[in-house]
Design an enzyme around this catalytic site. Structure first.
Site, mmCIF file in Angstrom:
data_model
loop_
_atom_site.group_PDB
_atom_site.id
_atom_site.type_symbol
_atom_site.label_atom_id
_atom_site.label_comp_id
_atom_site.label_asym_id
_atom_site.label_seq_id
_atom_site.Cartn_x
_atom_site.Cartn_y
_atom_site.Cartn_z
ATOM 1 C CE LYS A 70 -5.126 -0.580 -3.766
ATOM 2 N NZ LYS A 70 -5.850 -1.412 -2.804
ATOM 3 N N GLY A 71 -7.330 5.173 -6.860
ATOM 4 C CA GLY A 71 -8.610 5.754 -7.271
ATOM 5 C C GLY A 71 -8.713 6.144 -8.730
ATOM 6 C CD GLU A 126 -5.062 12.151 -7.370
ATOM 7 O OE1 GLU A 126 -5.950 11.283 -7.456
ATOM 8 O OE2 GLU A 126 -4.248 12.188 -6.444
ATOM 9 C CG ASP A 127 -9.692 9.420 -7.509
ATOM 10 O OD1 ASP A 127 -8.706 10.116 -7.192
ATOM 11 O OD2 ASP A 127 -10.064 8.443 -6.829
ATOM 12 C CG ASP A 130 -10.568 15.785 0.602
ATOM 13 O OD1 ASP A 130 -10.774 16.882 1.138
ATOM 14 O OD2 ASP A 130 -11.089 14.729 1.012
ATOM 15 C CE LYS A 158 -14.585 15.147 -0.731
ATOM 16 N NZ LYS A 158 -14.389 14.406 0.524
ATOM 17 C CG PHE A 179 -16.427 9.763 2.867
ATOM 18 C CD1 PHE A 179 -15.065 9.863 2.644
ATOM 19 C CD2 PHE A 179 -17.026 8.523 2.784
ATOM 20 C CE1 PHE A 179 -14.305 8.737 2.345
ATOM 21 C CE2 PHE A 179 -16.285 7.384 2.494
ATOM 22 C CZ PHE A 179 -14.917 7.506 2.276
ATOM 23 C CG ASP A 186 -11.261 3.014 -1.067
ATOM 24 O OD1 ASP A 186 -10.807 4.157 -1.269
ATOM 25 O OD2 ASP A 186 -10.819 2.260 -0.177
ATOM 26 N NE ARG A 192 -10.165 1.048 -4.438
ATOM 27 C CZ ARG A 192 -9.508 2.099 -3.947
ATOM 28 N NH1 ARG A 192 -9.648 3.276 -4.507
ATOM 29 N NH2 ARG A 192 -8.716 1.970 -2.901
HETATM 30 C C1 PRP Z 1 -7.528 9.886 -2.722
HETATM 31 C C2 PRP Z 1 -7.455 10.450 -4.121
HETATM 32 C C3 PRP Z 1 -6.274 11.346 -4.082
HETATM 33 C C4 PRP Z 1 -6.207 11.795 -2.628
HETATM 34 C C5 PRP Z 1 -6.706 13.208 -2.518
HETATM 35 O O1 PRP Z 1 -6.701 8.769 -2.678
HETATM 36 O O2 PRP Z 1 -7.340 9.446 -5.096
HETATM 37 O O3 PRP Z 1 -5.076 10.681 -4.436
HETATM 38 O O4 PRP Z 1 -7.052 10.928 -1.874
HETATM 39 O O5 PRP Z 1 -6.701 13.650 -1.196
HETATM 40 P P1 PRP Z 1 -5.992 14.983 -0.741
HETATM 41 O O6 PRP Z 1 -6.279 16.034 -1.787
HETATM 42 O O7 PRP Z 1 -6.630 15.301 0.591
HETATM 43 O O8 PRP Z 1 -4.527 14.728 -0.598
HETATM 44 P P2 PRP Z 1 -6.642 7.798 -1.426
HETATM 45 O O9 PRP Z 1 -5.576 8.246 -0.503
HETATM 46 O O10 PRP Z 1 -8.029 7.663 -0.868
HETATM 47 O O11 PRP Z 1 -6.134 6.442 -1.995
HETATM 48 P P3 PRP Z 1 -6.769 5.485 -3.110
HETATM 49 O O12 PRP Z 1 -6.828 6.290 -4.395
HETATM 50 O O13 PRP Z 1 -5.811 4.358 -3.182
HETATM 51 O O14 PRP Z 1 -8.121 5.078 -2.645
#
Ligand code: PRP
Length: 210
Positions: A70-71, A126-127, A130, A158, A179, A186, A192
């Site tokens: 969703k992000g 992507e937002d 990580d 990151k 974090f 979120d 969000r």
């Molecule tokens: C977040 C973000 C990426 C992912 C990155 O989504 O939007 O899709 O984590 O993490 P990574 O590089 O460690 O794989 P999240 O899983 O929190 O879901 P959301 O967007 O629905 O909140």
């Protein structure tokens, strides 16, 4: 860094010397530790990314922007208004975090694309990147569908936590491995809708971390 206090009428009863962290959502105020990236910094960055994307894809036969829900819904919406080219939009929904603040490494596709991307220019949005595991998985998956091109736009990445090599063509901010919430990100589905990116006070999430 704190957001600047808003300029209010002189008869206001609000103390202008106190930086307001959560002017947009007062109910979040108690949980926010500090603003990491201000609303203005984000909007300036989005405009710059939009200019780059507009220049790079000029003359190309269309572009499909794929947002990772969703992000990414917030960055998708803001970026859409800074790309001056015909664009189509599609979304994928994946899950990797659950309610915890650390990635699990498990990526599940909850919603796939609505459209075929074979022979098309695709920009995955992507937002945040990580560990990079989500993006790595999605890129591998989308490459099998034989797009004409496949690039990534990530508002934030990151540092020092990436577990896989990634080539991110359009990147907004490098941020420390803390974090964060806001601007699409979120914690337990809250925060969000903050227009900036902020850290949370440890007491706001410690009891919920798995
Ligand atoms: C977040 C973000 C990426 C992912 C990155 O989504 O939007 O899709 O984590 O993490 P990574 O590089 O460690 O794989 P999240 O899983 O929190 O879901 P959301 O967007 O629905 O909140």
């Amino acid at each position: 860094m704190h957001t600047r206090a808003m300029v209010l009428p002189t008869d206001s009863r609000i103390d202008l010397t106190v930086p307001t962290l959560a002017a947009h959502v007062p109910d979040y105020e108690d949980d926010i530790e500090k603003v990491l990236i201000s609303e203005q910094e984000i909007q300036d960055c989005i405009r710059r990314l939009g200019d780059q994307i507009s220049a790079d894809y000029k003359g190309e036969d269309g572009l499909i922007r794929v947002g990772v829900l969703k992000g990414a819904f917030v960055v998708m919406a803001d970026l859409a208004r800074h790309v001056r080219l015909p664009i189509e939009f599609d979304f994928m929904a994946v899950s990797s975090y659950g309610v915890a603040t650390k990635t699990s490494g498990v990526v599940r596709i909850l919603k796939d694309l609505d459209h075929e991307i074979e022979g098309r220019n695709v920009l995955l949005v992507e937002d945040i990147v990580d560990s990079g595991l989500t993006l790595s998985y999605l890129l591998k998956n989308l490459r099998t569908r034989r797009p004409k091109s496949l690039e990534v736009c990530a508002l934030m990445q990151k540092t020092d936590v990436q577990q896989v090599p990634l080539d991110i063509r359009y990147r907004g901010f490098e941020i420390p491995p803390v974090f964060i919430v806001g601007y699409g990100l979120d914690f337990g589905e809250r925060f969000r809708n903050l227009p900036y990116v902020a850290t949370l006070k440890p007491e706001a999430y410690e009891h919920l971390v798995q």
